[in-house]
Design a protein around this motif. Structure first.
Motif, PDB file in Angstrom:
ATOM      1  N   GLY A 161       0.415  -8.576   3.268  1.00 23.60           N
ATOM      2  CA  GLY A 161       0.438  -8.028   4.381  1.00 23.60           C
ATOM      3  C   GLY A 161       0.969  -8.481   5.712  1.00 23.60           C
ATOM      4  O   GLY A 161       0.929  -8.243   6.608  1.00 23.60           O
ATOM      5  N   ASN A 214     -14.208  -5.673  -0.057  1.00 27.46           N
ATOM      6  CA  ASN A 214     -13.301  -5.163   1.043  1.00 27.46           C
ATOM      7  C   ASN A 214     -13.632  -5.943   2.358  1.00 27.46           C
ATOM      8  O   ASN A 214     -14.579  -6.001   2.763  1.00 27.46           O
ATOM      9  CB  ASN A 214     -13.645  -3.688   1.288  1.00 27.46           C
ATOM     10  CG  ASN A 214     -13.230  -2.779  -0.025  1.00 27.46           C
ATOM     11  OD1 ASN A 214     -12.239  -3.216  -0.720  1.00 27.46           O
ATOM     12  ND2 ASN A 214     -14.132  -1.780  -0.026  1.00 27.46           N
ATOM     13  N   MET A 228      -1.870   0.502   1.321  1.00 30.22           N
ATOM     14  CA  MET A 228      -2.533  -0.397   2.205  1.00 30.22           C
ATOM     15  C   MET A 228      -3.409   0.694   3.061  1.00 30.22           C
ATOM     16  O   MET A 228      -2.905   1.839   3.131  1.00 30.22           O
ATOM     17  CB  MET A 228      -1.510  -0.734   3.087  1.00 30.22           C
ATOM     18  CG  MET A 228      -1.734  -1.459   4.208  1.00 30.22           C
ATOM     19  SD  MET A 228      -2.103  -3.065   4.012  1.00 30.22           S
ATOM     20  CE  MET A 228      -0.954  -4.150   4.057  1.00 30.22           C
ATOM     21  N   SER A 264      -6.994  -2.725   9.290  1.00 29.33           N
ATOM     22  CA  SER A 264      -6.854  -2.688   7.938  1.00 29.33           C
ATOM     23  C   SER A 264      -7.678  -3.206   7.005  1.00 29.33           C
ATOM     24  O   SER A 264      -8.532  -3.941   7.424  1.00 29.33           O
ATOM     25  CB  SER A 264      -5.390  -3.452   7.624  1.00 29.33           C
ATOM     26  OG  SER A 264      -4.629  -3.594   8.659  1.00 29.33           O
ATOM     27  N   ARG A 280      -4.951   1.506   6.458  1.00 29.78           N
ATOM     28  CA  ARG A 280      -4.545   1.133   7.775  1.00 29.78           C
ATOM     29  C   ARG A 280      -4.925   2.155   8.662  1.00 29.78           C
ATOM     30  O   ARG A 280      -4.650   3.351   8.399  1.00 29.78           O
ATOM     31  CB  ARG A 280      -3.172   0.866   7.974  1.00 29.78           C
ATOM     32  CG  ARG A 280      -2.749   0.261   9.079  1.00 29.78           C
ATOM     33  CD  ARG A 280      -1.346  -0.359   9.338  1.00 29.78           C
ATOM     34  NE  ARG A 280      -1.521  -1.599   8.704  1.00 29.78           N
ATOM     35  CZ  ARG A 280      -0.305  -2.353   8.516  1.00 29.78           C
ATOM     36  NH1 ARG A 280       0.710  -2.063   8.876  1.00 29.78           N
ATOM     37  NH2 ARG A 280      -0.433  -3.501   7.744  1.00 29.78           N
ATOM     38  N   PHE A 282      -8.557  -5.275   3.356  1.00 31.22           N
ATOM     39  CA  PHE A 282      -7.915  -6.251   2.482  1.00 31.22           C
ATOM     40  C   PHE A 282      -8.875  -6.539   1.639  1.00 31.22           C
ATOM     41  O   PHE A 282     -10.041  -6.936   1.679  1.00 31.22           O
ATOM     42  CB  PHE A 282      -7.195  -7.380   3.120  1.00 31.22           C
ATOM     43  CG  PHE A 282      -6.010  -7.244   4.006  1.00 31.22           C
ATOM     44  CD1 PHE A 282      -4.731  -7.259   3.327  1.00 31.22           C
ATOM     45  CD2 PHE A 282      -6.157  -6.988   5.478  1.00 31.22           C
ATOM     46  CE1 PHE A 282      -3.524  -6.925   3.962  1.00 31.22           C
ATOM     47  CE2 PHE A 282      -4.990  -6.709   6.056  1.00 31.22           C
ATOM     48  CZ  PHE A 282      -3.865  -6.841   5.458  1.00 31.22           C
ATOM     49  N   SER A 283      -8.320  -6.401   0.071  1.00 32.52           N
ATOM     50  CA  SER A 283      -9.509  -6.892  -1.116  1.00 32.52           C
ATOM     51  C   SER A 283      -9.384  -8.033  -1.350  1.00 32.52           C
ATOM     52  O   SER A 283      -8.120  -8.509  -1.573  1.00 32.52           O
ATOM     53  CB  SER A 283      -9.244  -5.517  -1.933  1.00 32.52           C
ATOM     54  OG  SER A 283     -10.059  -5.860  -3.091  1.00 32.52           O
ATOM     55  N   LEU A 304      -7.886 -12.264  -2.080  1.00 37.55           N
ATOM     56  CA  LEU A 304      -7.836 -12.122  -0.646  1.00 37.55           C
ATOM     57  C   LEU A 304      -6.888 -12.578  -0.118  1.00 37.55           C
ATOM     58  O   LEU A 304      -5.927 -12.037   0.789  1.00 37.55           O
ATOM     59  CB  LEU A 304      -9.124 -12.380  -0.034  1.00 37.55           C
ATOM     60  CG  LEU A 304      -9.415 -12.150   1.568  1.00 37.55           C
ATOM     61  CD1 LEU A 304      -9.007 -10.664   1.906  1.00 37.55           C
ATOM     62  CD2 LEU A 304     -10.319 -12.563   2.197  1.00 37.55           C
ATOM     63  N   THR A 311      -4.725  -2.822  -4.877  1.00 41.89           N
ATOM     64  CA  THR A 311      -4.028  -3.459  -3.679  1.00 41.89           C
ATOM     65  C   THR A 311      -2.704  -2.521  -3.535  1.00 41.89           C
ATOM     66  O   THR A 311      -1.938  -2.717  -2.737  1.00 41.89           O
ATOM     67  CB  THR A 311      -3.740  -5.064  -3.960  1.00 41.89           C
ATOM     68  OG1 THR A 311      -2.918  -4.858  -5.275  1.00 41.89           O
ATOM     69  CG2 THR A 311      -4.965  -5.721  -3.764  1.00 41.89           C
ATOM     70  N   ASN A 363      -3.618 -11.089  -0.903  1.00 39.28           N
ATOM     71  CA  ASN A 363      -3.372  -9.739  -0.236  1.00 39.28           C
ATOM     72  C   ASN A 363      -3.045  -9.734   1.206  1.00 39.28           C
ATOM     73  O   ASN A 363      -2.230  -8.960   1.812  1.00 39.28           O
ATOM     74  CB  ASN A 363      -4.488  -8.913  -0.657  1.00 39.28           C
ATOM     75  CG  ASN A 363      -4.573  -8.509  -2.095  1.00 39.28           C
ATOM     76  OD1 ASN A 363      -3.457  -8.399  -2.663  1.00 39.28           O
ATOM     77  ND2 ASN A 363      -5.891  -8.100  -2.527  1.00 39.28           N
ATOM     78  N   LEU A 364      -3.747 -10.752   1.999  1.00 40.39           N
ATOM     79  CA  LEU A 364      -3.383 -11.025   3.294  1.00 40.39           C
ATOM     80  C   LEU A 364      -1.880 -11.430   3.237  1.00 40.39           C
ATOM     81  O   LEU A 364      -1.236 -10.843   4.297  1.00 40.39           O
ATOM     82  CB  LEU A 364      -4.359 -12.107   3.790  1.00 40.39           C
ATOM     83  CG  LEU A 364      -5.693 -11.638   3.936  1.00 40.39           C
ATOM     84  CD1 LEU A 364      -6.678 -12.949   4.398  1.00 40.39           C
ATOM     85  CD2 LEU A 364      -5.849 -10.605   5.274  1.00 40.39           C
TER      86      LEU A 364
END
Ligand SMILES: [Zn+2]
Length: 315
Positions: A100, A58, A7, A18, A9, A20-21, A93, A4, A96-97
């Motif tokens: 972001g 992913n 990024m 993008s 994108r 996100f994992s 997830l 992570t 990580n979101l």
């Protein structure tokens, strides 16, 4: 082993994409590469002493300018103790979101390519009373109808892959719409069935210039003048299409036609679907998103001089 840090994108026409994992998990090398001998796949992917490889989870976030779309929701946090023994439960997830700048309430649309537990796990969570609730409260959810029908009565072979709590409550409440394949979810975002991994798995196609058709088959049925005007035939046009091809091509190590996973229920269909995919993705220079690649979440695919398929970076 943090994936992570960076990024991923890119801009695709009007859309911003993008990755996100939800983290990574151990996956048996034999399960990952099917009939491909280890002497061949181990040149591309490392395995530990127990023959486990590292698989990624992913998800693709698409900001259209008007709406925020999440394709796939990883493994989630509701795995049974038995499954946690095999897969762990990375459950990264939402964190990580959040890192972001994306909150669950920001998601307008969730799309699942199929309903295996490692693709729709964060569709729902248990609230503090133990009730299953949608993780993304405002979102409209979409999944293939054929997958949902199959998930009601899966075969003994893959029953473990379906966890009804990930989708049944959403179908029952009307928050999840079931798709037959071919539908346009939003201008520029469509789904298309690619059988092989399962019978009804759908890829998610993203066309960053929704005012211009990019998905139509460009076969001999079209007139020569229409084909001549086809902007995709002009070299050097901006990249416009990305495809979340899901478990049809789960990692960059699976781009060879015959390198399928042993999970695939219909391996010959996997090969036919890959051929159908490459016939459009390669000449049109699509960005292919790899659902389980822990290192390379997306790439452009092309044959080298010997005809062997290679992945080229797109960022
Ligand atoms: Zn799957």
């Amino acid at each position: 082993m943090c994936h992570t840090e960076r990024m991923h994108r890119l801009t695709l026409g009007d859309f911003e994409l993008s990755v996100f994992s939800d983290g990574t998990y151990p996956l048996d090398g034999g399960a990952f590469f099917g009939v491909v001998p280890k002497v061949m796949w181990s040149k591309k992917v490392a395995a530990d002493q127990s023959n486990y490889c590292t698989a990624g989870l992913n998800s693709l976030l698409i900001r259209t300018g008007k709406q925020t779309v999440l394709v796939e929701t990883g493994m989630g946090n509701k795995l049974s103790d038995r499954m946690v023994k095999f897969y762990g439960q990375p459950a990264q997830l939402l964190d990580n979101l959040s890192a972001g700048g994306v909150a669950p309430e920001d998601i307008d649309i969730v799309i699942n390519s199929h309903l295996h537990f490692d693709h729709c796990g964060w569709n729902t969570v248990r609230d503090k009373h133990g009730k299953i609730v949608p993780t993304f409260p405002r979102a409209k959810y979409y999944a293939p109808a054929g997958e949902w029908r199959y998930a009601r009565r899966p075969s003994e072979r893959d029953a473990i892959s379906y966890i009804a709590e990930n989708y049944d409550p959403l179908v029952e409440s009307g928050q999840m719409t079931l798709l037959e394949g071919g539908e346009e979810i939003l201008p520029g975002i469509t789904v298309e069935t690619f059988p092989g991994h399962t019978a009804s798995m759908q890829a998610i196609l993203v066309n960053g210039h929704p005012e211009e058709p990019a998905f139509a088959e460009r076969g001999p049925g079209r007139s020569p003048s229409a084909r001549r005007q086809d902007p995709m035939r002009v070299s050097g046009v901006p990249r416009r299409t990305a495809c979340y091809i899901s478990d049809l091509i789960p990692t960059t190590a699976h781009i060879d036609l015959t390198w399928g996973m042993s999970f695939d229920l219909y391996p010959l269909d996997t090969i036919a679907s890959k051929k159908r995919y490459y016939a459009r993705a390669i000449p049109q220079k699509w960005v292919t998103v790899f659902t389980h690649d822990p290192e390379t979440p997306w790439a452009s695919l092309e044959p080298d001089e010997s005809g062997k398929m290679i992945a080229k970076g797109v960022e």
